[in-house]
Design a protein around this motif. Structure first.
Motif, PDB file in Angstrom:
ATOM      1  N   ASP A 276       0.847  -1.335   0.010  1.00  0.00           N
ATOM      2  CA  ASP A 276       0.134   0.079   0.256  1.00  0.00           C
ATOM      3  C   ASP A 276       0.949   1.127  -0.105  1.00  0.00           C
ATOM      4  N   PHE A 277       2.096   1.366   0.221  1.00  0.00           N
ATOM      5  CA  PHE A 277       2.939   2.349   0.193  1.00  0.00           C
ATOM      6  C   PHE A 277       4.139   2.356  -0.834  1.00  0.00           C
ATOM      7  N   THR A 278       4.498   3.573  -1.288  1.00  0.00           N
ATOM      8  CA  THR A 278       5.335   3.802  -2.252  1.00  0.00           C
ATOM      9  C   THR A 278       6.419   4.797  -1.606  1.00  0.00           C
ATOM     10  N   ASN A 279       7.779   4.630  -1.895  1.00  0.00           N
ATOM     11  CA  ASN A 279       8.655   5.435  -1.385  1.00  0.00           C
ATOM     12  C   ASN A 279       8.753   6.765  -1.978  1.00  0.00           C
TER      13      ASN A 279
ATOM     14  N   TYR B 119      16.299   6.593   2.237  1.00  0.00           N
ATOM     15  CA  TYR B 119      15.692   7.443   3.346  1.00  0.00           C
ATOM     16  C   TYR B 119      15.719   8.763   2.539  1.00  0.00           C
ATOM     17  N   THR B 120      14.704   9.542   3.471  1.00  0.00           N
ATOM     18  CA  THR B 120      14.483  10.995   2.839  1.00  0.00           C
ATOM     19  C   THR B 120      15.695  11.855   3.590  1.00  0.00           C
ATOM     20  N   PRO B 121      16.130  12.854   2.868  1.00  0.00           N
ATOM     21  CA  PRO B 121      16.921  13.964   3.403  1.00  0.00           C
ATOM     22  C   PRO B 121      15.856  14.757   4.458  1.00  0.00           C
ATOM     23  N   ARG B 122      16.525  15.047   5.585  1.00  0.00           N
ATOM     24  CA  ARG B 122      15.771  15.606   6.623  1.00  0.00           C
ATOM     25  C   ARG B 122      15.031  17.130   6.057  1.00  0.00           C
ATOM     26  N   PRO B 123      13.582  16.975   6.120  1.00  0.00           N
ATOM     27  CA  PRO B 123      12.939  17.752   5.587  1.00  0.00           C
ATOM     28  C   PRO B 123      12.944  18.998   6.550  1.00  0.00           C
ATOM     29  N   ALA B 124      12.761  20.255   5.896  1.00  0.00           N
ATOM     30  CA  ALA B 124      12.984  21.713   6.659  1.00  0.00           C
ATOM     31  C   ALA B 124      11.774  21.562   7.430  1.00  0.00           C
ATOM     32  N   PHE B 125      10.530  21.202   7.327  1.00  0.00           N
ATOM     33  CA  PHE B 125       9.311  21.314   8.044  1.00  0.00           C
ATOM     34  C   PHE B 125       9.276  20.664   9.384  1.00  0.00           C
ATOM     35  N   ARG B 126      10.186  19.673   9.351  1.00  0.00           N
ATOM     36  CA  ARG B 126      10.469  18.813  10.649  1.00  0.00           C
ATOM     37  C   ARG B 126      11.108  19.633  11.676  1.00  0.00           C
ATOM     38  N   PRO B 127      10.674  20.289  12.754  1.00  0.00           N
ATOM     39  CA  PRO B 127      11.401  20.932  13.772  1.00  0.00           C
ATOM     40  C   PRO B 127      12.419  20.006  14.369  1.00  0.00           C
ATOM     41  N   LEU B 128      13.525  20.366  14.956  1.00  0.00           N
ATOM     42  CA  LEU B 128      14.493  19.615  15.881  1.00  0.00           C
ATOM     43  C   LEU B 128      13.794  19.569  17.277  1.00  0.00           C
ATOM     44  N   THR B 129      13.521  18.325  17.580  1.00  0.00           N
ATOM     45  CA  THR B 129      12.962  17.934  18.855  1.00  0.00           C
ATOM     46  C   THR B 129      14.017  17.997  20.064  1.00  0.00           C
ATOM     47  N   ARG B 130      13.484  18.292  21.244  1.00  0.00           N
ATOM     48  CA  ARG B 130      14.439  18.076  22.321  1.00  0.00           C
ATOM     49  C   ARG B 130      15.043  16.630  22.280  1.00  0.00           C
TER      50      ARG B 130
ATOM     51  N   HIS C  82      17.427   9.343  10.795  1.00  0.00           N
ATOM     52  CA  HIS C  82      16.869   8.998   9.576  1.00  0.00           C
ATOM     53  C   HIS C  82      15.374   9.175   9.476  1.00  0.00           C
ATOM     54  N   ASP C  83      14.969   9.981   8.398  1.00  0.00           N
ATOM     55  CA  ASP C  83      13.634  10.184   8.015  1.00  0.00           C
ATOM     56  C   ASP C  83      13.145   9.299   6.754  1.00  0.00           C
ATOM     57  N   LEU C  84      12.091   8.875   6.911  1.00  0.00           N
ATOM     58  CA  LEU C  84      11.474   8.151   5.675  1.00  0.00           C
ATOM     59  C   LEU C  84       9.935   8.571   5.456  1.00  0.00           C
ATOM     60  N   ILE C  85       9.729   8.986   4.312  1.00  0.00           N
ATOM     61  CA  ILE C  85       8.529   9.469   3.821  1.00  0.00           C
ATOM     62  C   ILE C  85       7.839   8.411   2.737  1.00  0.00           C
ATOM     63  N   PHE C  86       6.951   7.818   3.076  1.00  0.00           N
ATOM     64  CA  PHE C  86       6.211   6.855   2.090  1.00  0.00           C
ATOM     65  C   PHE C  86       4.727   7.537   1.704  1.00  0.00           C
ATOM     66  N   LEU C  87       4.376   7.165   0.567  1.00  0.00           N
ATOM     67  CA  LEU C  87       2.750   7.510   0.260  1.00  0.00           C
ATOM     68  C   LEU C  87       1.994   6.475  -0.141  1.00  0.00           C
ATOM     69  N   ARG C  88       0.810   6.555   0.364  1.00  0.00           N
ATOM     70  CA  ARG C  88      -0.096   5.604   0.143  1.00  0.00           C
ATOM     71  C   ARG C  88      -0.741   5.538  -1.229  1.00  0.00           C
ATOM     72  N   GLY C  89      -0.452   4.483  -2.060  1.00  0.00           N
ATOM     73  CA  GLY C  89      -0.846   4.483  -3.509  1.00  0.00           C
ATOM     74  C   GLY C  89      -2.395   4.851  -3.894  1.00  0.00           C
TER      75      GLY C  89
END
Length: 246
Positions: A200-203, A210-221, A234-241
């Motif tokens: 059900d998912f596509t990279n 892995y996905t380069p760290r996206p700018a919209f994800r803030p650095l957490t404590r 490591h970031d992973l962003i997959f899309l539902r088909g």
């Protein structure tokens, strides 16, 4: 620990005995809350809090006034969630956790910064997905720095498993995203393996990996502490088909 009277704040076990106790990917943490966190919980929980009791279907369109909605599973103290909500006010964030101080802190941040696009849910995200959300209800799911359960005998408790991915896909709109992040190398490898194998998912990365760290994800404590220890995130962003999900 500050205790809440009935109706004052989040319940310690909102689903109670209504659902069979399965293997959980989290440990409830009703630890000590500060005065400001407790005040936010007492005042704001009736307005912005949701108990995951499995007894109702949520109308996300009404709750978020027609905005697209992203489910965030596990938000810690809520600073990153509040930052993403402020940066993208046209997206609703349904943030789920069982950490009482974090729930209070996120509610306080939402009020302080005028964030009307955040709702805080208390309880088991699996019950929320299974019982309380309609198919195709979500535009995205975020799972940032979930418990890695490092001991091999505990790996079955990790949330990113084929069964979870099937459930998440059923609640995502076609083209919706699942964004995971971890600083635990071995868990990142497992996430990538099960996501790449799931039908059900596509990279989102054309060449895979892995996905380069996206700018919209803030650095957490939590992430900062890991980076201080030379952990690699490591970031992973997959899309539902776009095919219909049963």
């Amino acid at each position: 620990m500050r205790r809440f009277a009935e109706g004052e704040g989040p319940s310690p076990d909102p689903a109670g005995s209504h659902f069979e106790r399965r293997i959980r990917s989290f440990q409830p943490r009703r630890s000590r809350v500060t005065l400001s966190q407790g005040d936010a919980l007492r005042r704001l929980w009736p307005k912005w809090g949701i108990e995951i009791d499995g007894k109702q279907r949520l109308d996300l369109a009404e709750m978020f006034e027609g905005r697209p909605v992203v489910l965030e599973i596990g938000f810690g103290m809520g600073e990153a969630t509040a930052q993403m909500a402020a940066d993208d006010p046209d997206t609703g964030i349904l943030a789920v956790d069982v950490h009482t101080p974090g729930q209070g802190n996120l509610l306080a941040l939402a009020e302080r910064n005028g964030l009307d696009n955040v709702r805080v849910a208390n309880g088991d995200a699996i019950i929320l997905l299974t019982e309380m959300l309609r198919p195709d209800a979500l535009d995205g799911v975020r799972v940032y720095f979930p418990d890695p359960w490092p001991k091999k005998r505990h790996h079955k408790r990790r949330i990113i498993q084929p069964e979870f991915l099937t459930l998440a896909a059923a609640r995502l709109k076609p083209g919706g995203f699942l964004h995971c992040a971890t600083d635990w190398e071995e868990y990142a490898e497992q996430m990538l393996e099960v996501l790449e194998a799931h039908p059900d998912f596509t990279n989102s990365q054309p060449d895979g990996g892995y996905t380069p760290r996206p700018a919209f994800r803030p650095l957490t404590r939590f992430e900062g502490k890991g980076l201080d220890k030379d952990h690699v995130v490591h970031d992973l962003i997959f899309l539902r088909g776009t095919e219909e999900t049963d």
